[in-house]
Write a protein that holds these residues in place. Structure first.
Motif, PDB file in Angstrom:
ATOM      1  N   GLY A 141       0.658  -1.143  -0.201  1.00  0.00           N
ATOM      2  CA  GLY A 141       0.046  -0.078  -0.002  1.00  0.00           C
ATOM      3  C   GLY A 141       0.754   1.357   0.007  1.00  0.00           C
ATOM      4  N   PHE A 142       0.248   2.355  -0.643  1.00  0.00           N
ATOM      5  CA  PHE A 142       1.012   3.535  -0.517  1.00  0.00           C
ATOM      6  C   PHE A 142       0.272   4.829  -0.104  1.00  0.00           C
ATOM      7  N   SER A 143       0.535   5.499   0.820  1.00  0.00           N
ATOM      8  CA  SER A 143       0.270   6.464   1.441  1.00  0.00           C
ATOM      9  C   SER A 143      -1.069   6.165   2.164  1.00  0.00           C
ATOM     10  N   THR A 175      -3.648  12.514  12.560  1.00  0.00           N
ATOM     11  CA  THR A 175      -3.996  13.936  13.296  1.00  0.00           C
ATOM     12  C   THR A 175      -2.634  15.073  12.790  1.00  0.00           C
ATOM     13  N   ASP A 176      -1.325  14.460  13.173  1.00  0.00           N
ATOM     14  CA  ASP A 176      -0.100  15.387  12.883  1.00  0.00           C
ATOM     15  C   ASP A 176      -0.259  15.250  11.200  1.00  0.00           C
ATOM     16  N   SER A 177      -0.369  14.222  10.645  1.00  0.00           N
ATOM     17  CA  SER A 177      -0.063  14.569   9.345  1.00  0.00           C
ATOM     18  C   SER A 177      -1.137  15.535   8.633  1.00  0.00           C
ATOM     19  N   ALA A 178      -2.518  15.489   9.002  1.00  0.00           N
ATOM     20  CA  ALA A 178      -3.439  16.457   8.779  1.00  0.00           C
ATOM     21  C   ALA A 178      -3.045  17.985   8.957  1.00  0.00           C
ATOM     22  N   PHE A 179      -2.234  18.275   9.982  1.00  0.00           N
ATOM     23  CA  PHE A 179      -1.733  19.342  10.328  1.00  0.00           C
ATOM     24  C   PHE A 179      -0.539  19.584   9.373  1.00  0.00           C
ATOM     25  N   GLN A 180       0.357  18.870   9.255  1.00  0.00           N
ATOM     26  CA  GLN A 180       1.270  19.156   8.391  1.00  0.00           C
ATOM     27  C   GLN A 180       0.855  19.232   7.031  1.00  0.00           C
ATOM     28  N   LEU A 181      -0.121  19.060   6.395  1.00  0.00           N
ATOM     29  CA  LEU A 181      -0.627  19.278   5.075  1.00  0.00           C
ATOM     30  C   LEU A 181      -1.315  20.741   5.193  1.00  0.00           C
ATOM     31  N   ALA A 265      10.027   8.141   4.119  1.00  0.00           N
ATOM     32  CA  ALA A 265      11.328   9.072   3.930  1.00  0.00           C
ATOM     33  C   ALA A 265      11.314  10.248   4.949  1.00  0.00           C
ATOM     34  N   GLN A 266      12.530  10.435   5.399  1.00  0.00           N
ATOM     35  CA  GLN A 266      12.610  11.606   6.315  1.00  0.00           C
ATOM     36  C   GLN A 266      12.330  12.960   5.659  1.00  0.00           C
ATOM     37  N   ASN A 267      12.205  13.130   4.601  1.00  0.00           N
ATOM     38  CA  ASN A 267      12.019  14.482   3.804  1.00  0.00           C
ATOM     39  C   ASN A 267      10.533  14.063   3.314  1.00  0.00           C
ATOM     40  N   ASP A 268       9.669  13.539   3.400  1.00  0.00           N
ATOM     41  CA  ASP A 268       8.243  13.348   3.097  1.00  0.00           C
ATOM     42  C   ASP A 268       7.529  14.523   3.486  1.00  0.00           C
ATOM     43  N   PRO A 269       7.343  15.262   2.391  1.00  0.00           N
ATOM     44  CA  PRO A 269       6.455  16.713   2.780  1.00  0.00           C
ATOM     45  C   PRO A 269       4.955  16.378   3.246  1.00  0.00           C
ATOM     46  N   PHE A 270       4.455  15.142   3.295  1.00  0.00           N
ATOM     47  CA  PHE A 270       3.311  14.799   3.765  1.00  0.00           C
ATOM     48  C   PHE A 270       3.133  14.611   5.112  1.00  0.00           C
ATOM     49  N   LEU A 271       4.235  13.943   5.774  1.00  0.00           N
ATOM     50  CA  LEU A 271       4.295  13.214   6.941  1.00  0.00           C
ATOM     51  C   LEU A 271       4.915  14.123   8.205  1.00  0.00           C
ATOM     52  N   SER A 272       4.387  13.808   9.282  1.00  0.00           N
ATOM     53  CA  SER A 272       4.869  14.830  10.403  1.00  0.00           C
ATOM     54  C   SER A 272       5.995  13.851  11.045  1.00  0.00           C
TER      55      SER A 272
END
Length: 327
Positions: A141-143, A175-181, A265-272
């Motif tokens: 699975g992806f994302s 929750t954190d990923s929604a905030f990140q986006l 990935a550490q530099n994933d712009p979607f993930l907290s």
């Protein structure tokens, strides 16, 4: 887990490909990998349906890969075709599936899909077993599809045919990923998601006017607003926060029932940051988490973009090593 499943080189970005945003967007825009999927419809017990895309080997005893795509993606995504091509070339049959409302046709019910709706994934697994006689199944699975995959791999009702899985760019903490986006730096992604979701909400509003309204949709700017207004009430949650808390896969990491590879990935712009921390308490011994320095979100690109990507070869290596221990 056998030591051999860890014996795979880490992802390294090609020269000039280290930026997380570039790694995310480059393959999305330019990758052209296709396999000859065969489309079918899987009718569900609740009156809805899923659109399936299948690539089956002539060898009826082949192992099966089941692929779950990401938010507002479909089986047409480059990463779905890419991993399908890699596994099929290695002798695996492939079952890709579209979330409800994805794949080019709207679903029938007021509900559509969400990050925790892995019951549909379980139904696809059951279909692969029943229709194709699959004895060995590997999940990928992806994302958002990765979140569903992790939840399924932690379910005590998981089919014994499932030997394990691999999930990439997983929003373990919704929750954190929604905030990140919702951050300004990620606004281009947020705007695209909301733009793609708008026609679906308008369709639902026309078909189910007592349940859904598209009035004021353009005032929505983030997932908190969208999920509070649509996702939560349509799927039985009181609020966006309850939905995120209930459906995050991070708590499932201590309950995994099969070997599970997670790559964020550490530099994933979607993930907290909380999605990129392998120092989890009470982690299952079935968890194998890799956190490469770069890769972006469902990216992990190389300049030869139409060649097999690292993600595909990593998942195939992991799956084949698990399969060798089950056959």
């Amino acid at each position: 887990m056998p030591e051999s499943i860890f014996d795979f080189p880490a992802y390294t970005a090609g020269y000039g490909l280290s930026n997380g945003h570039f790694q995310t967007i480059f393959p999305y825009l330019l990758r052209r990998v296709r396999v000859p999927f065969v489309r079918s419809r899987l009718e569900l017990e609740d009156g809805d349906f899923l659109l399936l895309d299948t690539l089956a080997q002539e060898n009826k005893s082949s192992p099966w890969l089941v692929i779950s795509h990401g938010l507002e993606g479909s089986t047409d995504a480059h990463y779905v075709h890419g991993i399908a091509k890699a596994f099929y070339a290695a002798g695996w049959s492939v079952q890709a599936w579209n979330f409800r409302s994805c794949g080019g046709e709207m679903n029938r019910l007021p509900r559509f899909y969400h990050s925790g709706a892995y019951d549909d994934l379980q139904r696809v697994v059951a279909h692969v077993e029943q229709a194709h006689g699959a004895e060995h199944i590997f999940l990928s699975g992806f994302s958002m599809g990765g979140n569903k995959t992790v939840l399924a791999l932690a379910d005590k009702k998981l089919s014994p045919a499932v030997i394990g899985g691999a999930a990439y760019s997983v929003p373990l903490d919704l929750t954190d990923s929604a905030f990140q986006l919702s951050r300004p730096a990620q606004s281009v992604y947020m705007k695209r998601f909301l733009k793609n979701l708008k026609p679906k909400i308008e369709y639902k509003a026309r078909k189910f006017p007592k349940l859904v309204s598209a009035t004021g949709y353009d005032e929505i700017k983030n997932f908190h607003q969208f999920d509070n207004r649509y996702t939560a009430p349509l799927h039985g949650f009181d609020s966006a926060l309850e939905y995120w808390t209930s459906c995050s896969s991070k708590p499932a990491l201590k309950k995994l029932k099969r070997p599970t590879l997670i790559v964020n990935a550490q530099n994933d712009p979607f993930l907290s940051h909380s999605c990129k921390d392998c120092r989890c308490r009470d982690r299952s011994r079935n968890l194998h988490m890799e956190l490469p320095i770069s890769g972006g979100h469902v990216g992990f690109a190389r300049w030869r973009i139409n060649q097999p990507l690292w993600t595909e070869m990593r998942a195939l290596s992991f799956a084949n090593n698990l399969l060798s221990g089950r056959t």
